[in-house]
Motif scaffolding. Structure first.
Motif, short mmCIF file in Angstrom:
data_model
loop_
_atom_site.label_atom_id
_atom_site.label_comp_id
_atom_site.label_asym_id
_atom_site.label_seq_id
_atom_site.Cartn_x
_atom_site.Cartn_y
_atom_site.Cartn_z
N VAL B 84 0.84 -1.20 0.00
CA VAL B 84 0.00 0.00 0.00
C VAL B 84 0.88 1.25 0.00
O VAL B 84 0.61 2.23 -0.69
N ALA B 85 2.00 1.18 0.76
CA ALA B 85 2.90 2.33 0.81
C ALA B 85 3.72 2.47 -0.47
O ALA B 85 4.03 3.56 -0.90
N ARG B 86 4.09 1.33 -1.06
CA ARG B 86 4.94 1.35 -2.25
C ARG B 86 4.33 0.47 -3.34
O ARG B 86 4.81 -0.63 -3.62
N PRO B 87 3.26 0.97 -3.99
CA PRO B 87 2.58 0.15 -5.00
C PRO B 87 3.47 -0.20 -6.20
O PRO B 87 3.13 -1.10 -6.97
N ASP B 88 4.59 0.50 -6.32
CA ASP B 88 5.49 0.23 -7.44
C ASP B 88 6.28 -1.06 -7.26
O ASP B 88 6.88 -1.57 -8.20
N LEU B 89 6.31 -1.61 -6.06
CA LEU B 89 7.13 -2.80 -5.80
C LEU B 89 6.36 -4.08 -6.09
O LEU B 89 5.13 -4.13 -5.99
N THR B 90 7.11 -5.14 -6.42
CA THR B 90 6.52 -6.48 -6.50
C THR B 90 6.69 -7.09 -5.12
O THR B 90 7.82 -7.25 -4.64
N VAL B 91 5.58 -7.40 -4.48
CA VAL B 91 5.65 -7.91 -3.10
C VAL B 91 5.13 -9.35 -3.05
O VAL B 91 4.02 -9.64 -3.50
N ILE B 92 5.98 -10.21 -2.53
CA ILE B 92 5.60 -11.62 -2.36
C ILE B 92 5.70 -11.95 -0.88
O ILE B 92 6.77 -11.83 -0.28
N ALA B 93 4.58 -12.38 -0.31
CA ALA B 93 4.59 -12.85 1.08
C ALA B 93 4.69 -14.37 1.04
O ALA B 93 4.17 -15.00 0.12
N LEU B 94 5.37 -14.94 2.00
CA LEU B 94 5.44 -16.40 2.03
C LEU B 94 5.68 -16.91 3.43
O LEU B 94 6.12 -16.19 4.31
N GLY B 95 5.37 -18.19 3.60
CA GLY B 95 5.56 -18.81 4.91
C GLY B 95 4.95 -20.19 4.93
O GLY B 95 4.53 -20.70 3.88
N GLY B 96 4.92 -20.79 6.10
CA GLY B 96 4.43 -22.16 6.21
C GLY B 96 2.97 -22.25 6.58
O GLY B 96 2.28 -21.24 6.75
N ASP B 97 2.50 -23.49 6.73
CA ASP B 97 1.11 -23.74 7.10
C ASP B 97 0.86 -23.32 8.55
O ASP B 97 -0.21 -22.82 8.87
N GLY B 98 1.87 -23.49 9.39
CA GLY B 98 1.72 -23.04 10.78
C GLY B 98 1.67 -21.53 10.80
O GLY B 98 0.77 -20.93 11.41
N ASP B 99 2.59 -20.93 10.12
CA ASP B 99 2.68 -19.47 10.08
C ASP B 99 1.41 -18.84 9.50
O ASP B 99 0.88 -17.88 10.04
N GLY B 100 0.92 -19.43 8.41
CA GLY B 100 -0.18 -18.79 7.68
C GLY B 100 -1.57 -19.22 8.12
O GLY B 100 -2.53 -18.46 7.95
N PHE B 101 -1.69 -20.44 8.65
CA PHE B 101 -3.05 -20.92 8.92
C PHE B 101 -3.33 -21.07 10.42
O PHE B 101 -4.48 -21.20 10.82
N SER B 102 -2.27 -21.11 11.27
CA SER B 102 -2.50 -21.13 12.73
C SER B 102 -2.41 -19.70 13.23
O SER B 102 -3.37 -18.95 13.16
N ILE B 103 -1.19 -19.34 13.63
CA ILE B 103 -1.02 -18.03 14.28
C ILE B 103 -1.38 -16.89 13.33
O ILE B 103 -1.87 -15.85 13.76
N GLY B 104 -1.18 -17.11 12.03
CA GLY B 104 -1.48 -16.04 11.07
C GLY B 104 -2.80 -16.23 10.35
O GLY B 104 -3.07 -15.56 9.35
N GLY B 105 -3.63 -17.14 10.83
CA GLY B 105 -4.87 -17.47 10.12
C GLY B 105 -5.78 -16.27 9.91
O GLY B 105 -6.40 -16.11 8.86
N ASN B 106 -5.82 -15.42 10.92
CA ASN B 106 -6.70 -14.25 10.82
C ASN B 106 -6.20 -13.29 9.73
O ASN B 106 -6.98 -12.77 8.93
N HIS B 107 -4.88 -13.11 9.69
CA HIS B 107 -4.31 -12.24 8.64
C HIS B 107 -4.57 -12.84 7.26
O HIS B 107 -4.81 -12.11 6.30
N PHE B 108 -4.50 -14.17 7.18
CA PHE B 108 -4.74 -14.84 5.89
C PHE B 108 -6.15 -14.51 5.39
O PHE B 108 -6.34 -14.07 4.25
N MET B 109 -7.14 -14.71 6.25
CA MET B 109 -8.53 -14.46 5.83
C MET B 109 -8.72 -13.01 5.38
O MET B 109 -9.34 -12.74 4.35
N HIS B 110 -8.17 -12.10 6.17
CA HIS B 110 -8.40 -10.69 5.84
C HIS B 110 -7.59 -10.23 4.64
O HIS B 110 -8.01 -9.32 3.93
N ALA B 111 -6.46 -10.88 4.40
CA ALA B 111 -5.70 -10.55 3.18
C ALA B 111 -6.49 -10.99 1.96
O ALA B 111 -6.56 -10.27 0.95
N CYS B 112 -7.12 -12.16 2.05
CA CYS B 112 -7.96 -12.64 0.94
C CYS B 112 -9.11 -11.65 0.71
O CYS B 112 -9.47 -11.33 -0.42
#
Ligand SMILES: Cc1ncc(C[n+]2csc(CCOP(=O)(O)OP(=O)(O)O)c2C)c(N)n1
Ligand code: SF4
Ligand SMILES: [Mg+2]
Lengths: 169, 279
Positions: B84-112
């Motif tokens: 959002v701050a730098r729309p000119d950049l190519t941004v790739i987020a990545l991580g594991g199933d624990g990272d994205g679906f457990s502790i980060g599950g809420n961020h995952f849903m809202h990012a979608c």
């Protein structure tokens, strides 16, 4: 003047050898990181072999412009180029015997690939070079077969475990 | 751009050697990223990889671009803020199933749901690899490989594609670590897609889940055109075995924010932030 079919063949050969070399190197480095020095040393040697073959292919490519084929556009018999070691076959505790068996399968797959390429082509230059490359892969395979005779057959994961990947009781 | 077009995948690797176990599926994702970067001619200075914590989340260190190895489960929050701050950049987020679906599950849903124009790669090995093999949200109900759950976790695994769809993700694909070229192709498409692209990668953990080497025989190609109707995609994601690979769903919709922040303003904000951190 190189034909388009010959240039395409060179693009395939370059990709095959490059991927093979890079995967061998990647595996060698990760084996060393995980303390399996014997297997690391072996994969380093395989990376050197693939590097030598790549250098030969590069010589043939000199002055030529290879078709710009993206990594995923190549049509291989399997998901990856024939001489590229599959991730599923690896383990940090694998034995030298298993590592060599794996490399032998790679060399045989590469031989088969080049042989089939020659068989399916009507371009004389492609047929000659592909058969030459197939012979070279065959000689690598034969050398590995000989070496394997002197390496004790150790079952996979026989290496001692310094830090077992298990949960505390 | 012309200069970067001539780059090879290996030119995108940093000098840092991965400490992953030999045979770890995450190597495949790393190779797919460098292949896609080379094929797309990505400029290193305009590319940022953002991760959380886990074996998978070590990946940004191994790529010669900008990177941010963040807090567990928060990679998506950082990545969206950055885009959002730098729309000119190519941004790739990545991580594991624990990272994205457990502790980060809420961020995952809202990012979608939010649909910021970034790509998210979830490297799913159905386990917490880094912390020595505990069950994760995607572990099979009867997986008995961890001594913490000797009779299996006993709960139904999370379905990442269904969850992404229900939360509003407009682009959903699945790859498999045994086929890095397919992951590279999907990633190139994901980066070109205008909106949040979710690439779910079945990425084996050879050490804690050796049975995952069987995946090679189980995965199949999704041979149809990507679905564009959410109801059809829902029917697929709720009934399939989770091993179909390819681009599964694609239905572009308005990205967020409606008007991306102008790059110059963003740079000012970043400079202010930098001075705060220097204090
Ligand atoms: C706030 C916080 N909680 C817990 C941990 C411990 N921890 C580190 S990595 C991890 C899970 C990693 O699993 P995954 O994201 O699936 O990555 P993998 O290692 O399997 O690639 C956990 C729970 C942590 N680092 N920080
Ligand atoms: S523990 Fe598993 S996820 Fe972590 S590096 Fe090893 S194989 Fe990969
Ligand atoms: Mg995991």
């Amino acid at each position: 003047m190189m034909t388009d079919t010959y240039l395409t063949f060179l693009a395939y050969s370059t990709e095959l050898e490059q991927e093979s070399q890079e995967r061998y190197l990647e595996i060698a480095e990760s084996m060393a990181t995980h303390g399996n020095d014997e297997v690391a040393g072996f994969f380093h040697r395989m990376a050197d072999e693939a590097g030598n073959h790549l250098a030969e292919v590069s010589l043939l490519c000199e002055g030529a412009e290879l078709p710009p084929i993206k990594a995923w556009e190549f049509q291989w018999p399997d998901a990856e180029p024939p001489e590229t070691t599959s991730y599923e076959a690896l383990h940090y505790r694998m034995s030298l015997h298993d590592a060599m068996t794996l490399a032998l399968a790679n060399e045989r797959a590469a031989e088969q690939f080049y042989r089939d390429y020659a068989h399916n082509s009507t371009d004389a230059e492609v047929i000659n070079t592909a058969n030459e490359f197939a012979d070279e892969e065959k000689s690598h395979a034969q050398a590995l077969e000989l070496m394997l005779e002197d390496v004790p057959v150790v079952s996979e994961l026989a290496r001692e475990e310094d830090d077992p990947p298990m949960m505390p009781e | 751009m012309n200069e970067s077009l001539a780059m090879k995948p290996r030119d995108y690797k940093s000098g840092i050697k991965p400490i992953w176990c030999p045979g770890c599926g995450h190597f495949s994702v790393l190779n797919a990223i460098t292949k896609a970067a080379a094929a797309c001619g990505l400029a290193k200075d305009d590319t940022v990889l953002v991760s959380g914590i886990g074996c998978s989340s070590r990946l940004p260190a191994y790529v010669d671009s900008y990177g941010f190895h963040g807090v567990h489960g928060r990679g998506l929050a950082v990545a969206q803020g950055l885009k959002v701050a730098r729309p000119d950049l190519t941004v790739i987020a990545l991580g594991g199933d624990g990272d994205g679906f457990s502790i980060g599950g809420n961020h995952f849903m809202h990012a979608c749901r939010r649909n910021v124009n970034i790509t998210y790669i979830a490297m799913d090995n159905e386990v917490y690899g880094m912390t020595k093999g505990q069950a994760s949200p995607t572990s099979p109900e009867d997986w008995e490989g961890s001594k913490l759950t000797p009779h299996g976790p006993g709960v139904r695994p999370f379905k990442p594609a269904a969850m992404a769809l229900a939360s509003g993700a407009p682009w959903i694909a699945r790859g498999y670590s045994g086929n890095p070229n397919q992951i590279a192709r999907l990633l190139a498409e994901a980066m070109a897609f205008p909106g949040f692209s979710f690439l779910h990668v079945l990425s084996q953990c050879i050490t804690f889940c050796p049975q995952q080497t069987d995946w090679k025989a189980i995965v199949s190609d999704f041979e149809e055109e990507p679905l564009s109707r959410a109801d059809e995609a829902a029917a697929l994601f709720l009934s399939e075995d989770g091993f179909k690979t390819g681009l599964l769903y694609r239905e572009p919709r308005a990205i967020w924010p409606p008007e991306a922040a102008p790059a110059e303003d963003a740079k000012l904000v970043l400079r202010d932030l930098a001075s705060v951190f220097q204090r």
